[in-house]
Motif scaffolding. Structure first.
Motif, PDB file in Angstrom:
ATOM      1  N   TRP A 476       0.808  -1.179   0.029  1.00  0.00           N
ATOM      2  CA  TRP A 476      -0.064   0.074  -0.098  1.00  0.00           C
ATOM      3  C   TRP A 476       0.611   1.144   0.099  1.00  0.00           C
ATOM      4  N   GLY A 480       0.937   3.952  -3.002  1.00  0.00           N
ATOM      5  CA  GLY A 480       0.600   5.758  -2.579  1.00  0.00           C
ATOM      6  C   GLY A 480       1.670   6.639  -3.196  1.00  0.00           C
ATOM      7  N   SER A 483       1.077   6.453  -6.903  1.00  0.00           N
ATOM      8  CA  SER A 483      -0.146   7.403  -7.136  1.00  0.00           C
ATOM      9  C   SER A 483       0.366   8.926  -7.253  1.00  0.00           C
ATOM     10  N   ASN A 490      -5.400  12.322  -4.351  1.00  0.00           N
ATOM     11  CA  ASN A 490      -6.517  11.719  -3.285  1.00  0.00           C
ATOM     12  C   ASN A 490      -6.425  10.223  -3.211  1.00  0.00           C
ATOM     13  N   ARG A 491      -6.145   9.698  -4.377  1.00  0.00           N
ATOM     14  CA  ARG A 491      -5.993   8.465  -4.233  1.00  0.00           C
ATOM     15  C   ARG A 491      -4.290   7.727  -3.408  1.00  0.00           C
ATOM     16  N   ILE A 493      -3.278   9.675  -0.872  1.00  0.00           N
ATOM     17  CA  ILE A 493      -3.497   9.829   0.504  1.00  0.00           C
ATOM     18  C   ILE A 493      -4.323   8.803   0.914  1.00  0.00           C
ATOM     19  N   ALA A 494      -5.269   8.119   0.364  1.00  0.00           N
ATOM     20  CA  ALA A 494      -6.067   7.064   0.811  1.00  0.00           C
ATOM     21  C   ALA A 494      -5.075   5.972   1.003  1.00  0.00           C
ATOM     22  N   GLU A 495      -4.389   5.445  -0.207  1.00  0.00           N
ATOM     23  CA  GLU A 495      -3.305   4.531  -0.035  1.00  0.00           C
ATOM     24  C   GLU A 495      -2.039   4.630   1.023  1.00  0.00           C
ATOM     25  N   GLY A 497      -2.537   6.328   3.686  1.00  0.00           N
ATOM     26  CA  GLY A 497      -3.369   6.114   5.070  1.00  0.00           C
ATOM     27  C   GLY A 497      -3.565   4.627   5.315  1.00  0.00           C
ATOM     28  N   ARG A 498      -4.036   3.987   4.425  1.00  0.00           N
ATOM     29  CA  ARG A 498      -4.120   2.398   4.750  1.00  0.00           C
ATOM     30  C   ARG A 498      -2.863   1.865   4.942  1.00  0.00           C
ATOM     31  N   GLU A 501      -2.065   2.770   8.668  1.00  0.00           N
ATOM     32  CA  GLU A 501      -2.762   2.075   9.647  1.00  0.00           C
ATOM     33  C   GLU A 501      -1.974   0.621   9.938  1.00  0.00           C
TER      34      GLU A 501
END
Length: 576
Positions: A476, A480, A483, A490-491, A493-495, A497-498, A501
């Motif tokens: 991930w 990120g 991307s 946006n993609r 930041i989401a990746e 972020g995963r 986590e």
């Protein structure tokens, strides 16, 4: 042997002792030895060769005729005397006892002794049909060569043993040689394994074992065929309780799940192997069970599980070989590397019981040097591993590429990393593990070079496979970064972020860098509240980096934070 009565023999021994030729060797009473090897050799050479051979034959037969249970204690002596008696004619017992004694030595990890025993027996039978059909003796020579050096050293002997087993129509010999073959790194073993499947009778135990070994061997390169081959073992086990076949079958399944990137299933299979209660071979059950379950824990992010399996594997591994000891150590070292526990990492890698030249352990040190920004040490470590040793492990060539990609990205300037080459690391086709590993490296490499096309390609491949942790970063995180290079913030930041986590489970090094990369993506996106969140992430990254000694991250986070503060100050109205 001597033809003397006990009284006559004692008189002769007393006379030899009086002359200073022999002496009592201590316990048990009645054992004598020459006072010096030179004396022994001088007496030995005075005996006619044929007579010497007869003495050796008589000694071997006398030792072999000891009461039940005792000959095994004298196997090496029996083998020695039979080999020395070859002047009386080639005897099948030379091969039989040579193989048994060499096997006993190998099981005790005395590989030098095993090699000497097997070599002596083979020389005694050289040029005879007896040697050509005694696959057991040749196979033990191969096992000794593998234990002494690299697996590749054993290949000529394994091939010779395979030919002997095939000539003798021995299905058991084919199974033993297949197992030895599948422990080697060479792809040219496949023709021999194809021949093995043709020799053994379909639907039999030898066929099930050979197919299971073969499946485990080719799981990396040909998972579809490996799946079909493993079916032989499954069908045999449906109607037979067979510990050896079950271990081989379970190991093949573990290898398949590993190369498919199915790490949760790999943990399940490894734990099932450990809990199976299979009595034999216990070493294979425990070592492979811990290794596979520990490897699965890496992909799933269970660092406590990685460490637990590494420590529990360590004791049985020490009793087998330095190679297996290194496989236990690399699990423990990976957990320390991911946490940034450099003291534990350095301590475990410099303990003496494992091979200091193991390419995977060298690879982990390369990653540590990249994380710590030690570029000169990184190049020293890469140069220190011979290409010959790297070839022994399919994962080993990935480490230098991964370490250089990390170092280039961390430095923010690829040109400062010697030997850095952009691009993904290619692996076998139809292999999820290699695709994810290779394109995780590719995404980091593309991010270092700001190569949009390469980043897009790596992102596409990674998105088609299960996401997992790749020993140095999570896929991930790689997606990120790719991307972000492509401007898909946006993609990205989401990746990222995963990935963050995932890293929160204790992956402090990856988590710190991920916080920096996520902050960078937020700054680039530049939406409302992005600056505030980026500032928090940069402060978090800087604090962890300072604690763990990640010099490049300290430098980069300080520089980015200063730029962000200046940008915020310029954008803030003076009245405010």
């Amino acid at each position: 042997m001597s033809g003397l009565t006990i009284a006559q023999l004692l008189d002769e021994l007393d006379e030899a002792a009086r002359r200073g030729l022999i002496e009592e060797s201590g316990s048990p009473v009645g054992r004598f030895r020459f006072v010096h090897a030179l004396v022994r050799d001088a007496v030995y050479q005075q005996i006619a060769p044929l007579r010497r051979a007869q003495f050796h034959r008589d000694a071997a037969e006398a030792l072999a005729s000891l009461p039940e249970g005792r000959p095994s204690e004298r196997l090496a002596e029996i083998a020695f005397h039979f080999a020395k008696s070859s002047g009386l004619g080639r005897d099948q017992r030379i091969a039989e006892y040579g193989a048994r004694a060499a096997a006993q030595a190998s099981h005790a990890l005395a590989f030098e002794r095993a090699e000497a025993i097997a070599t002596a027996a083979m020389r005694a039978l050289e040029g005879t049909d007896l040697l050509a059909r005694n696959w057991r003796l040749i196979a033990e020579r191969a096992r000794a060569a593998s234990g002494l050096g690299t697996k590749r050293d054993s290949l000529p002997w394994i091939k010779l043993a395979f030919d002997a087993a095939e000539a003798a129509c021995s299905e058991r010999g084919i199974v033993v040689c297949s197992r030895l073959l599948t422990a080697t790194p060479d792809e040219d073993m496949q023709p021999f394994l194809d021949r093995a499947l043709k020799v053994v009778s379909e639907g039999t135990r030898p066929a099930a074992l050979t197919a299971a070994y073969y499946a485990g061997h080719i799981a990396e390169r040909a998972p579809v065929r490996a799946e079909a081959l493993s079916g032989h073992g499954r069908r045999w086990l449906e109607s037979n309780a067979d510990p050896e076949v079950e271990v081989a079958y379970r190991i093949a399944r573990c290898n398949l799940n590993f190369h498919r990137g199915l790490f949760a299933k790999l943990i399940e299979d490894g734990e099932a192997l450990l809990a199976s209660g299979i009595e034999a071979p216990v070493a294979g059950r425990d070592l492979m069970g811990h290794r596979m379950a520990g490897t699965g824990c890496i992909g799933e992010g269970d660092l406590a599980g990685v460490e637990r399996h590494g420590w529990e594997m360590r004791e049985p591994a020490r009793a087998i070989s330095r190679h297996w000891s290194a496989r236990a150590v690399d699990l423990i070292a990976i957990a320390a590397l991911c946490r940034g526990d450099w003291e534990s990492f350095d301590a475990i890698l410099h303990e003496p019981e494992h091979d200091p030249n193991d390419p995977v352990l060298f690879g982990l040190q390369q990653l540590a040097a990249a994380e710590r920004g030690e570029l000169q040490e990184l190049e020293r470590l890469i140069a220190a591993v011979p290409a010959y040793d790297i070839a022994q492990n399919s994962l080993a060539p990935l480490f230098p590429r991964a370490a250089r990609a990390l170092a280039a990205l961390h430095a923010g300037e690829p040109s400062v990393v010697l030997g850095f080459e952009p691009g993904s690391a290619k692996g076998p086709m139809q292999n999820a593990f290699w695709d994810v590993m290779g394109h995780t490296i590719g995404a980091f490499s593309a991010a270092a070079c700001k190569d949009e096309e390469a980043a897009a390609q790596s992102h596409y491949v990674l998105s088609r496979h299960p996401a997992f942790f790749c020993w140095w970063r999570h896929s991930w995180h790689a997606m990120g970064l790719a991307s972000a290079v492509c401007g898909e913030f946006n993609r990205a930041i989401a990746e990222l972020g995963r990935a963050r986590e995932f890293y929160a489970q204790g992956f402090r090094v990856g988590g710190a860098w991920c916080a920096f990369d996520l902050a960078s993506a937020l700054i680039e996106r530049n939406q409302a509240a992005d600056s505030e969140r980026a500032t928090e992430l940069l402060l978090d990254a800087h604090g962890t980096a300072a604690e763990l000694g990640l010099r490049e991250l300290v430098r980069r986070s300080e520089g980015t934070l200063a730029k962000l503060n200046r940008a915020v100050a310029r954008a803030t109205p003076e009245a405010v």
